[in-house]
Design an enzyme around this catalytic site. Structure first.
Site, PDB file in Angstrom:
ATOM      1  N   HIS A 127      -8.922 -38.883 -56.570  1.00 17.87           N
ATOM      2  CA  HIS A 127      -8.931 -38.770 -55.106  1.00 17.87           C
ATOM      3  C   HIS A 127     -10.375 -38.998 -54.642  1.00 17.87           C
ATOM      4  CE1 HIS A 127      -8.826 -36.531 -51.252  1.00 17.87           C
ATOM      5  NE2 HIS A 127      -7.509 -36.553 -51.308  1.00 17.87           N
ATOM      6  N   GLN A 207      -3.820 -30.727 -56.944  1.00 18.85           N
ATOM      7  CA  GLN A 207      -2.360 -30.848 -57.013  1.00 18.85           C
ATOM      8  C   GLN A 207      -1.776 -29.925 -58.078  1.00 18.85           C
ATOM      9  OE1 GLN A 207      -0.320 -32.619 -55.017  1.00 18.85           O
ATOM     10  NE2 GLN A 207      -2.008 -33.498 -53.856  1.00 18.85           N
ATOM     11  N   LYS A 230      -2.494 -26.651 -50.257  1.00 20.66           N
ATOM     12  CA  LYS A 230      -1.466 -27.321 -51.068  1.00 20.66           C
ATOM     13  C   LYS A 230      -0.653 -26.331 -51.892  1.00 20.66           C
ATOM     14  CE  LYS A 230      -3.791 -31.654 -50.856  1.00 20.66           C
ATOM     15  NZ  LYS A 230      -4.538 -32.720 -51.503  1.00 20.66           N
ATOM     16  N   CYS A 368      -6.187 -41.640 -49.991  1.00 21.25           N
ATOM     17  CA  CYS A 368      -7.550 -41.286 -50.438  1.00 21.25           C
ATOM     18  C   CYS A 368      -7.763 -41.672 -51.885  1.00 21.25           C
ATOM     19  CB  CYS A 368      -7.839 -39.798 -50.258  1.00 21.25           C
ATOM     20  SG  CYS A 368      -7.796 -39.260 -48.560  1.00 21.25           S
TER      21      CYS A 368
END
Ligand SMILES: *Cc1c(COP(=O)(O)O)cnc(C)c1O
Length: 410
Positions: A127, A207, A230, A368
Site C-alpha cells: 500500500h 488488513q 479496519k 493506493c
C-alpha cells in the site's frame, strides 16, 4: 477466552446499525470493508460512554474522571497488545493510523540509521502507506528501493525476495495481507531471511489484523502497524508494535506535551515507552473504541469469524470465476475474501457506479497500490471486499449485479 462455537451472521449483522438501510431502494450490500469496516453498536455505545460518563484528558490523574479516562485508555492498549501478542503493553504505541505508525518507523528508526546506497526492500503489492515514507528516505538520503515481484497468482515471490536481500539491506517493508488481493505473506520466513542479513522488518498489518489475531513474537516482526477503522473500530486510531530494544533506542518522532521527562531552557530528556512516541493529547475515545471493537470480535471468537470468512471466500471465488466477463487478479487458494477484478470493455469506475445503483458498495481505482496495478498491467481494478457481517446472499447479489452491469457494455 470462551466464546460460542457457532457464528450467527444474522445476529452479528443486527449489531451493525448501518447495514439495515436501503440504498437506491435496494438492501445495502457493503463490500468495501478493506477500505474501512463498519462499526458495531458495542463500539458506538462505548464511544458514547467514553464521552458522556468518563471523559477527561489522560495521564493527569489528580481527579476521578482523569483517572477513569486514563484507565480506559491504558486498558485499550492492553487489549491491542493481546491482539498482537506483544511482549508488553508499552511496546504498543498509539498513533493516528497505520500510515502514521509506518512514518514513525521511517523517521525515528530508519532516518538516523540509513546512508546513501543502503537498501530498503519492498514488495510490489505494498500500500502507498508502506511505500511513500521509504521514497521520502530515497529522496532525502539516497537509499535504494528494491522491489520484489509476485508470482502470477499474486503471492510474494520468495526466491525474488531472497535475491533482493544484500548486506546493505536495512529494512524489509512488507504487507502481511494485501488490501487488493487478500493474499497473505509468510512473515516468519521473511523475518528470518532479513535478520540473517541484519535487516529489520516493518510489517504492514492493516488488513491482517482485521481478519485474525496476530502473533508478532512468533512472526519475528520488528515493527507491526495496524489501524483501528479496519478492525470495526473508529478512524483516527492506529497502533505500532515495536521490539523493545528498537523502540528504546529510537529518538522521538514528534515533540510536544506528555512525551518528555523534563524540559529546561537548554536541555530536555524524553519519557520512556510508550509516552515518548505519543506527544500531545492522544485520540482517547478512539483508542477506547478500538479496544471495544477488538473485544467485540474476541467475544464472537476469531476462529468462528475466520471460518465464516473462509466460507464466503470459497463461495465468492466460485461464483466470480463462473462469470466470463470478468478477470480476477491474485486468485490464490489461501487468502482473505478480497477480490480484485476487471470487466472487459468497462472502466472500473463505471462498474462501481452501476453496482451502486443495485445497493452494492465496491471500490474502484488503484487502491493506493500503483506498483501493484503496474505489475498486472492495469491502471485500476474493481475490488469487492467481504467482512464477517457479509453473507452468501451478498455474494449472489454481487454476481447478479456484475452480470447485469456487463449487459450494458456488450
Ligand atoms: C488501509 C491500509 C493502510 C493505511 O491505513 P490508514 O488507516 O489509512 O493509515 C495501509 N496498508 C494497508 C495494507 C491498508 O489496507
Amino acid at each position: 477466552m470462551s466464546h460460542p462455537t457457532v457464528f450467527d451472521v444474522d445476529a452479528v449483522r443486527a449489531d451493525f446499525p448501518i447495514l439495515a438501510q436501503k440504498i437506491h431502494g435496494k438492501p445495502l450490500t457493503y463490500l468495501d470493508s478493506a477500505a474501512s469496516a463498519q462499526k458495531p453498536r458495542q463500539v458506538l455505545d462505548r464511544l458514547m460512554q467514553a464521552y458522556s460518563e468518563d471523559y477527561a484528558n489522560v495521564h493527569r490523574g489528580l481527579h476521578t474522571l482523569a483517572n477513569r479516562s486514563t484507565e480506559a485508555y491504558e486498558n485499550a492498549r492492553e487489549i491491542v497488545a493481546r491482539h498482537l501478542n506483544a511482549e508488553a503493553p508499552e511496546q504498543i504505541i498509539f498513533t493516528r493510523s497505520s500510515t502514521e505508525a509506518i512514518n514513525l518507523v521511517a523517521q525515528a528508526y530508519a532516518r538516523p540509521r540509513v546512508q546513501e546506497g543502503d537498501e530498503i526492500v519492498l514488495s510490489v503489492m505494498e500500500h502507498h502507506s508502506n511505500i511513500v515514507p521509504w521514497h521520502q528516505l530515497r529522496e532525502e538520503k539516497g537509499v535504494v528501493l528494491k522491489w520484489v515481484e509476485l508470482t502470477p497468482d499474486g503471492q510474494l515471490d520468495m526466491d525474488a525476495l531472497e535475491a533482493a536481500l544484500s548486506p546493505r539491506t536495512k529494512i524489509v517493508a512488507v504487507v502481511h495481507m494485501s488490501n487488493v488481493l487478500g493474499t497473505v505473506t509468510p512473515i516468519a520466513d521473511i523475518a528470518r531471511l532479513a535478520h540473517e542479513r541484519g535487516a529489520v522488518v516493518m510489517v504492514d498489518g492493516s488488513q491482517f489484523a482485521a481478519h485474525g489475531p496476530v502473533d508478532v513474537q512468533a512472526l519475528g516482526a520488528d515493527f507491526y502497524a495496524c489501524t483501528g477503522h479496519k478492525i470495526y473500530g473508529p478512524s483516527g486510531i492506529g497502533a505500532l508494535y515495536g521490539k523493545r530494544e528498537l523502540l528504546e533506542a529510537m529518538p522521538p518522532f514528534m515533540g510536544g506535551g506528555e512525551m518528555i521527562a523534563s524540559v529546561g531552557r537548554d536541555e530536555i530528556t524524553y519519557a520512556g515507552l510508550p509516552n515518548r512516541f505519543e506527544p500531545g493529547t492522544p485520540p482517547i475515545a478512539q483508542a477506547i473504541g478500538l479496544g471495544a471493537a477488538i473485544e467485540y470480535v474476541n467475544g464472537l471468537g476469531w476462529d468462528n469469524v475466520q471460518a465464516h470468512e473462509a466460507t464466503l471466500r470459497d463461495y465468492a471465488r466460485e461464483r466470480l470465476r463462473g462469470i466470463n466477463a470478468i478477470t480476477l487478479y491474485g486468485d490464490t487458494r489461501e487468502k482473505a475474501p478480497v477480490f480484485a477484478f476487471s470487466m472487459a470493455g468497462a472502466h472500473p469506475h463505471d462498474v462501481a457506479t452501476i453496482l451502486d445503483r443495485e445497493g452494492i458498495a465496491i471500490r474502484a481505482g488503484a487502491h493506493c497500490a500503483e506498483p501493484l496495478m503496474d505489475f498486472f498491467g492495469v491502471t485500476a481494478t474493481c475490488r469487492a471486499s467481504f467482512a464477517m457481517y457479509n453473507t452468501t446472499e451478498d455474494v449472489d447479489r454481487l454476481a447478479a449485479a456484475i452480470e447485469k452491469a456487463h449487459s450494458f457494455f456488450v
